[in-house]
Design a protein around this motif. Structure first.
Motif, PDB file in Angstrom:
ATOM      1  N   PRO A  57       0.812  -1.226   0.000  1.00 23.60           N
ATOM      2  CA  PRO A  57       0.000   0.000   0.000  1.00 23.60           C
ATOM      3  C   PRO A  57       0.845   1.276   0.000  1.00 23.60           C
ATOM      4  O   PRO A  57       0.526   2.241  -0.698  1.00 23.60           O
ATOM      5  CB  PRO A  57      -0.834  -0.111   1.276  1.00 23.60           C
ATOM      6  CG  PRO A  57      -0.931  -1.577   1.519  1.00 23.60           C
ATOM      7  CD  PRO A  57       0.406  -2.131   1.088  1.00 23.60           C
ATOM      8  N   VAL A  58       1.943   1.284   0.744  1.00 23.05           N
ATOM      9  CA  VAL A  58       2.804   2.469   0.802  1.00 23.05           C
ATOM     10  C   VAL A  58       3.453   2.709  -0.558  1.00 23.05           C
ATOM     11  O   VAL A  58       3.495   3.851  -1.053  1.00 23.05           O
ATOM     12  CB  VAL A  58       3.887   2.300   1.896  1.00 23.05           C
ATOM     13  CG1 VAL A  58       4.883   3.444   1.857  1.00 23.05           C
ATOM     14  CG2 VAL A  58       3.239   2.191   3.262  1.00 23.05           C
ATOM     15  N   LEU A  59       3.959   1.654  -1.169  1.00 27.82           N
ATOM     16  CA  LEU A  59       4.595   1.788  -2.484  1.00 27.82           C
ATOM     17  C   LEU A  59       3.597   2.215  -3.546  1.00 27.82           C
ATOM     18  O   LEU A  59       3.904   3.073  -4.391  1.00 27.82           O
ATOM     19  CB  LEU A  59       5.249   0.461  -2.882  1.00 27.82           C
ATOM     20  CG  LEU A  59       6.410   0.001  -1.988  1.00 27.82           C
ATOM     21  CD1 LEU A  59       6.811  -1.419  -2.338  1.00 27.82           C
ATOM     22  CD2 LEU A  59       7.583   0.953  -2.092  1.00 27.82           C
ATOM     23  N   VAL A  60       2.408   1.646  -3.507  1.00 21.95           N
ATOM     24  CA  VAL A  60       1.363   2.002  -4.470  1.00 21.95           C
ATOM     25  C   VAL A  60       0.995   3.471  -4.313  1.00 21.95           C
ATOM     26  O   VAL A  60       0.913   4.214  -5.301  1.00 21.95           O
ATOM     27  CB  VAL A  60       0.124   1.096  -4.298  1.00 21.95           C
ATOM     28  CG1 VAL A  60      -1.078   1.657  -5.051  1.00 21.95           C
ATOM     29  CG2 VAL A  60       0.437  -0.321  -4.764  1.00 21.95           C
ATOM     30  N   GLU A  61       0.773   3.917  -3.073  1.00 22.35           N
ATOM     31  CA  GLU A  61       0.400   5.318  -2.854  1.00 22.35           C
ATOM     32  C   GLU A  61       1.504   6.255  -3.331  1.00 22.35           C
ATOM     33  O   GLU A  61       1.227   7.277  -3.972  1.00 22.35           O
ATOM     34  CB  GLU A  61       0.091   5.567  -1.380  1.00 22.35           C
ATOM     35  CG  GLU A  61      -0.363   6.985  -1.109  1.00 22.35           C
ATOM     36  CD  GLU A  61      -0.847   7.214   0.301  1.00 22.35           C
ATOM     37  OE1 GLU A  61      -1.293   8.340   0.575  1.00 22.35           O
ATOM     38  OE2 GLU A  61      -0.800   6.288   1.137  1.00 22.35           O
ATOM     39  N   HIS A  62       2.747   5.924  -3.060  1.00 18.17           N
ATOM     40  CA  HIS A  62       3.861   6.776  -3.479  1.00 18.17           C
ATOM     41  C   HIS A  62       3.912   6.917  -5.001  1.00 18.17           C
ATOM     42  O   HIS A  62       4.015   8.034  -5.531  1.00 18.17           O
ATOM     43  CB  HIS A  62       5.185   6.212  -2.951  1.00 18.17           C
ATOM     44  CG  HIS A  62       6.374   6.962  -3.448  1.00 18.17           C
ATOM     45  ND1 HIS A  62       6.737   8.193  -2.946  1.00 18.17           N
ATOM     46  CD2 HIS A  62       7.262   6.671  -4.421  1.00 18.17           C
ATOM     47  CE1 HIS A  62       7.792   8.626  -3.595  1.00 18.17           C
ATOM     48  NE2 HIS A  62       8.143   7.725  -4.490  1.00 18.17           N
ATOM     49  N   GLU A  63       3.858   5.801  -5.710  1.00 16.89           N
ATOM     50  CA  GLU A  63       3.929   5.845  -7.169  1.00 16.89           C
ATOM     51  C   GLU A  63       2.708   6.541  -7.772  1.00 16.89           C
ATOM     52  O   GLU A  63       2.828   7.299  -8.736  1.00 16.89           O
ATOM     53  CB  GLU A  63       4.095   4.438  -7.747  1.00 16.89           C
ATOM     54  CG  GLU A  63       5.443   3.812  -7.444  1.00 16.89           C
ATOM     55  CD  GLU A  63       6.608   4.666  -7.933  1.00 16.89           C
ATOM     56  OE1 GLU A  63       6.561   5.172  -9.072  1.00 16.89           O
ATOM     57  OE2 GLU A  63       7.574   4.826  -7.159  1.00 16.89           O
TER      58      GLU A  63
END
Length: 119
Positions: A57-63
């Motif tokens: 979720p953190v990586l998805v939100e960042h990208e």
């Protein structure tokens, strides 16, 4: 005595992704929510092969945030944090002119990993 079942990791990830969509839709009000959902879904699918799911979720939100920044100017943080009430109160209840909103939106401040400042 009945115990509630523990939340599954997949369910936790879904909830975290839903919260990310909410935050991004609020941060980029000029982008249709369906577009935000589409970008988040694309980024999530890109990471589907990962075995360690804790940070998905953190990586998805960042990208997704980086892609949205290329498409639209984010709302100023003070408007996101208080729903815009403080800014409207300062302006006597009227909306700001678009150029002023853009100027304020250029500095996003530190929030959820924005420390690098590179856009």
């Amino acid at each position: 005595m009945s115990e509630e079942p523990a939340a599954s990791p997949a369910r936790d990830e879904d909830v975290a992704i839903d919260h990310a969509i909410d935050r991004l839709a609020e941060r980029f009000p000029s982008v249709a929510r369906t577009r935000v959902e589409q970008i988040v879904d694309e980024e999530r699918r890109r990471l589907d092969g990962g075995r360690v799911r804790d940070f998905i979720p953190v990586l998805v939100e960042h990208e997704a945030k980086e892609r949205l920044r290329r498409e639209a100017v984010p709302a100023p943080l003070e408007e996101v944090m208080d729903g815009g009430g403080a800014r409207r109160a300062e302006s006597g209840g009227r909306e700001d002119d678009p150029m002023e909103r853009q100027r304020r939106g250029e500095h996003t401040g530190l929030l959820q990993g924005d420390a690098g400042g590179g856009r």
